[in-house]
Design a protein around this motif. Structure first.
Motif, mmCIF file in Angstrom:
data_model
loop_
_atom_site.group_PDB
_atom_site.id
_atom_site.type_symbol
_atom_site.label_atom_id
_atom_site.label_comp_id
_atom_site.label_asym_id
_atom_site.label_seq_id
_atom_site.Cartn_x
_atom_site.Cartn_y
_atom_site.Cartn_z
ATOM 1 N N LYS A 330 0.745 -1.411 0.161
ATOM 2 C CA LYS A 330 -0.083 0.100 0.035
ATOM 3 C C LYS A 330 0.772 1.161 -0.014
ATOM 4 O O LYS A 330 0.452 2.132 -0.302
ATOM 5 C CB LYS A 330 -0.965 0.031 1.199
ATOM 6 C CG LYS A 330 -2.094 -1.067 1.176
ATOM 7 C CD LYS A 330 -2.823 -0.899 2.355
ATOM 8 C CE LYS A 330 -3.785 -2.128 2.614
ATOM 9 N NZ LYS A 330 -4.900 -2.039 3.878
ATOM 10 N N GLN A 331 2.236 1.048 0.291
ATOM 11 C CA GLN A 331 2.950 2.252 0.480
ATOM 12 C C GLN A 331 3.234 2.946 -1.140
ATOM 13 O O GLN A 331 3.223 2.225 -2.106
ATOM 14 C CB GLN A 331 4.398 2.038 1.224
ATOM 15 C CG GLN A 331 4.101 1.435 2.573
ATOM 16 C CD GLN A 331 5.544 0.836 3.075
ATOM 17 O OE1 GLN A 331 6.464 1.124 2.601
ATOM 18 N NE2 GLN A 331 5.299 0.454 4.207
ATOM 19 N N ASP A 332 3.565 4.116 -0.927
ATOM 20 C CA ASP A 332 3.692 4.901 -2.431
ATOM 21 C C ASP A 332 4.692 4.541 -3.013
ATOM 22 O O ASP A 332 4.678 4.325 -4.341
ATOM 23 C CB ASP A 332 3.680 6.490 -2.113
ATOM 24 C CG ASP A 332 2.447 7.186 -1.528
ATOM 25 O OD1 ASP A 332 1.455 6.297 -1.718
ATOM 26 O OD2 ASP A 332 2.423 7.889 -0.873
ATOM 27 N N HIS A 333 5.849 4.356 -2.434
ATOM 28 C CA HIS A 333 6.876 3.872 -3.208
ATOM 29 C C HIS A 333 6.839 2.282 -3.685
ATOM 30 O O HIS A 333 7.836 1.832 -4.410
ATOM 31 C CB HIS A 333 8.170 4.049 -2.477
ATOM 32 C CG HIS A 333 8.458 3.089 -1.112
ATOM 33 N ND1 HIS A 333 7.729 3.428 0.036
ATOM 34 C CD2 HIS A 333 9.317 2.008 -0.900
ATOM 35 C CE1 HIS A 333 7.792 2.541 1.021
ATOM 36 N NE2 HIS A 333 9.013 1.563 0.314
ATOM 37 N N VAL A 334 5.975 1.771 -3.220
ATOM 38 C CA VAL A 334 5.872 -0.010 -3.831
ATOM 39 C C VAL A 334 4.535 -0.142 -4.535
ATOM 40 O O VAL A 334 4.765 -0.783 -5.461
ATOM 41 C CB VAL A 334 5.709 -0.758 -2.235
ATOM 42 C CG1 VAL A 334 5.491 -2.399 -2.933
ATOM 43 C CG2 VAL A 334 6.870 -0.714 -1.460
ATOM 44 N N ARG A 335 3.305 0.867 -4.273
ATOM 45 C CA ARG A 335 2.209 0.399 -5.082
ATOM 46 C C ARG A 335 2.593 0.349 -6.532
ATOM 47 O O ARG A 335 1.756 -0.419 -7.152
ATOM 48 C CB ARG A 335 1.468 1.598 -4.528
ATOM 49 C CG ARG A 335 -0.340 1.284 -5.181
ATOM 50 C CD ARG A 335 -1.046 2.478 -4.850
ATOM 51 N NE ARG A 335 -1.149 2.634 -3.303
ATOM 52 C CZ ARG A 335 -0.951 3.810 -2.659
ATOM 53 N NH1 ARG A 335 0.011 4.761 -3.477
ATOM 54 N NH2 ARG A 335 -0.827 3.882 -1.622
ATOM 55 N N PRO A 336 3.362 1.261 -7.147
ATOM 56 C CA PRO A 336 3.325 1.152 -8.676
ATOM 57 C C PRO A 336 4.032 0.043 -9.159
ATOM 58 O O PRO A 336 3.683 -0.462 -10.444
ATOM 59 C CB PRO A 336 4.241 2.523 -8.982
ATOM 60 C CG PRO A 336 4.347 3.157 -7.731
ATOM 61 C CD PRO A 336 4.060 2.604 -6.545
ATOM 62 N N PHE A 337 4.756 -1.045 -8.546
ATOM 63 C CA PHE A 337 5.323 -1.924 -8.756
ATOM 64 C C PHE A 337 4.775 -3.227 -8.639
ATOM 65 O O PHE A 337 4.969 -4.409 -9.275
ATOM 66 C CB PHE A 337 6.756 -1.948 -8.518
ATOM 67 C CG PHE A 337 7.698 -0.692 -8.552
ATOM 68 C CD1 PHE A 337 7.616 -0.074 -9.891
ATOM 69 C CD2 PHE A 337 7.893 0.275 -7.505
ATOM 70 C CE1 PHE A 337 8.086 0.940 -10.041
ATOM 71 C CE2 PHE A 337 8.573 1.530 -7.689
ATOM 72 C CZ PHE A 337 8.634 1.765 -9.084
ATOM 73 N N VAL A 338 4.171 -3.520 -7.235
ATOM 74 C CA VAL A 338 3.415 -4.830 -7.072
ATOM 75 C C VAL A 338 1.853 -4.430 -7.000
ATOM 76 O O VAL A 338 1.320 -3.613 -6.287
ATOM 77 C CB VAL A 338 3.894 -5.069 -5.499
ATOM 78 C CG1 VAL A 338 3.122 -6.542 -5.220
ATOM 79 C CG2 VAL A 338 5.376 -5.114 -5.482
ATOM 80 N N ASP A 339 1.332 -5.334 -7.768
ATOM 81 C CA ASP A 339 0.009 -5.065 -7.887
ATOM 82 C C ASP A 339 -1.047 -5.684 -6.788
ATOM 83 O O ASP A 339 -2.138 -5.342 -6.394
ATOM 84 C CB ASP A 339 -0.781 -5.593 -9.244
ATOM 85 C CG ASP A 339 -0.090 -4.907 -10.462
ATOM 86 O OD1 ASP A 339 -0.763 -3.748 -10.761
ATOM 87 O OD2 ASP A 339 0.939 -5.134 -10.978
ATOM 88 N N THR A 340 -0.643 -6.947 -6.344
ATOM 89 C CA THR A 340 -1.265 -7.476 -5.035
ATOM 90 C C THR A 340 -0.436 -8.541 -4.415
ATOM 91 O O THR A 340 0.718 -8.948 -5.038
ATOM 92 C CB THR A 340 -2.745 -7.980 -5.659
ATOM 93 O OG1 THR A 340 -3.494 -8.298 -4.349
ATOM 94 C CG2 THR A 340 -2.343 -9.479 -6.212
ATOM 95 N N VAL A 341 -0.675 -8.980 -3.425
ATOM 96 C CA VAL A 341 0.156 -9.865 -2.578
ATOM 97 C C VAL A 341 -0.954 -10.728 -1.943
ATOM 98 O O VAL A 341 -1.829 -10.751 -1.439
ATOM 99 C CB VAL A 341 0.854 -9.144 -1.307
ATOM 100 C CG1 VAL A 341 1.319 -10.145 -0.313
ATOM 101 C CG2 VAL A 341 1.904 -8.369 -1.801
#
Length: 475
Positions: A330-341
């Motif tokens: 959910k973090q701004d620096h991760v959200r663009p790269f990982v769509d879901t977990v």
């Protein structure tokens, strides 16, 4: 064939499997209310007071399987109706009380909460008791015990309290979403939200739209899971589910090890950034040390960013043992790269929702990372990888002194020492889960054997250095 450690995990899995099954065929909204009746069809419940309560609890589990309460920012939630079987927490007088005349417990109690019957046997008035523990400390028979609930014992950061209704409550301002309470709750009353529907929707959309592909990024601890099958069969199973490619997060770990070694040598002191629960713990409990957290992303984020640099239209699903990863994404620096977990528990549900028997599949190769990237899954592996990367980069004038923390308690100790400038180390490797990622709440199985299997998996790539792995990322 046993796939899970506990029956609690199995019940959770059955709900996930049914939710996924209906999501694949597009009947979820139509059938969602029927799922509790599918799982508990009879008239008698074997675990609760009645079948109706069991179905009500399953209904709450279905909500969590579909994403949980959107108004709760935490991925860990309490199912209130299921949290009612544990005894009251706090100090209690046990049968070891001998009815002595000294009454030391009464003398030290600051609230007058201790009284005695005609035989001088003590009892504690819970309405007055403040759980200070002074009575237990002075009892010569050790007859006063502190009864803590399993979730409270599991939560080392004291984020769980008990409400006046006797239910567990999570303080989101303290919780780091490590999931220790999820695994330890014997009634499954605490659980993590599932984003399994997001993964299914991404795969279904990719089947109807050739513009993008869905990549499965698997944590290195996958080598210690699905032990009833071969790892290569698990990889093939992922492709049968509809994933275009399966990539090792351990390759991201190789990338992080190289960058973190360089950053450490430049700055002189760092804490690791790989475990999101550990990073969150620092920010909430040791904010003055937050500037020392490595500026490198986690292996999950690093490899996902690399994938999207090669294929901007890609969708990335991270699959691992960690509930805290569901917060990291959910973090701004991760959200663009990982769509879901999703977790390994949820992956098992996905396989079975499509009737994929992985033991019957051929094997596919998984050969992206080095030995050092793969052993990130166990406590001490990151420090070993950083040490190796310092050597490979020729940074010989920096002497690594690592403090590897196995669980939150050891993390607290190391950070406390650093805050007082008495830590004899220049690198803190923090792992919130005991054993490292191999002990994550989303694992199918837990135990020492997981470390052994991770080591074995790592040694299969023993001839590949960190530099080799990242110079030729085989994706």
């Amino acid at each position: 064939m046993r796939k899970f450690d506990t029956k609690v995990q199995y019940r959770k899995y059955k709900v996930l499997r049914e939710v996924a099954r209906h999501a694949w065929d597009g009947t979820l909204l139509e059938k969602v209310l029927d799922i509790p009746y599918t799982i508990v069809p009879g008239k008698v419940s074997t675990t609760r007071c009645c079948v109706y309560k069991e179905r009500a609890i399953l209904g709450e589990r279905v909500k969590l399987a579909m994403g949980g309460n959107p108004d709760n920012p935490n991925v860990i939630e309490v199912i209130d109706i299921a949290c009612d079987e544990c005894p009251a927490a706090g100090y209690e007088v046990t049968s070891s009380c001998r009815g002595c005349f000294a009454h030391r417990c009464e003398d030290v109690c600051p609230k007058g909460a201790i009284t005695f019957d005609q035989y001088h046997v003590a009892s504690i008035d819970k309405s007055k008791c403040i759980d200070c523990g002074k009575c237990a400390q002075v009892c010569p028979f050790s007859a006063i015990a502190n009864r803590k609930r399993p979730c409270q014992n599991a939560c080392k950061i004291k984020a769980i309290s008990i409400t006046t209704d006797g239910e567990a409550a999570i303080d989101n301002s303290k919780c780091v979403s490590c999931g220790a309470c999820v695994y330890q709750c014997p009634f499954g009353a605490i659980s993590d939200k599932s984003f399994i529907l997001d993964a299914i929707n991404a795969i279904k959309e990719s089947e109807n739209n050739t513009r993008y592909k869905v990549y499965a990024v698997v944590a290195p601890s996958i080598s210690s899971q699905f032990t009833y099958a071969k790892l290569g069969q698990v990889v093939t199973g992922l492709k049968r589910l509809g994933f275009h490619t399966v990539v090792e997060a351990a390759l991201g770990a190789d990338m992080v090890a190289q960058a973190e070694a360089k950053e450490l040598a430049e700055k002189g002191f760092l804490t690791s950034s790989c475990c999101p629960a550990f990073v969150d713990y620092i920010r909430k409990n040791f904010p003055d040390l937050a500037p020392y957290v490595s500026h490198n992303p986690s292996p999950m984020a690093a490899i996902s960013k690399h994938i999207k640099s090669l294929d901007p239209e890609a969708k990335v699903v991270f699959i691992g043992p960690c509930t805290a990863k569901k917060m990291e994404v959910k973090q701004d620096h991760v959200r663009p790269f990982v769509d879901t977990v999703i977790t390994f528990e949820e992956l098992q549900a996905l396989f079975d929702s499509r009737d994929i028997e992985i033991t019957e599949l051929e094997e596919s190769a998984l050969d992206n990372a080095s030995y050092f990237g793969r052993i990130f899954a166990k406590c001490g592996g990151l420090a070993e990888a950083v040490s190796q990367s310092l050597k490979e980069q020729g940074i010989e004038d920096f002497v690594l002194k690592a403090f590897s923390c196995d669980g939150i308690d050891e993390c607290r100790l190391a950070l406390l020492k650093k805050s007082k400038n008495v830590l004899d180390a220049n690198f803190i490797e923090g792992m919130a889960c005991i054993g490292g990622c191999v002990g994550g709440a989303g694992c199918l199985t837990h135990g020492e054997k997981n470390k052994i299997l991770v080591d074995k998996f790592g040694k299969e790539a023993i001839d590949k250095t960190i530099t080799d792995a990242i110079s030729d990322p085989n994706i």
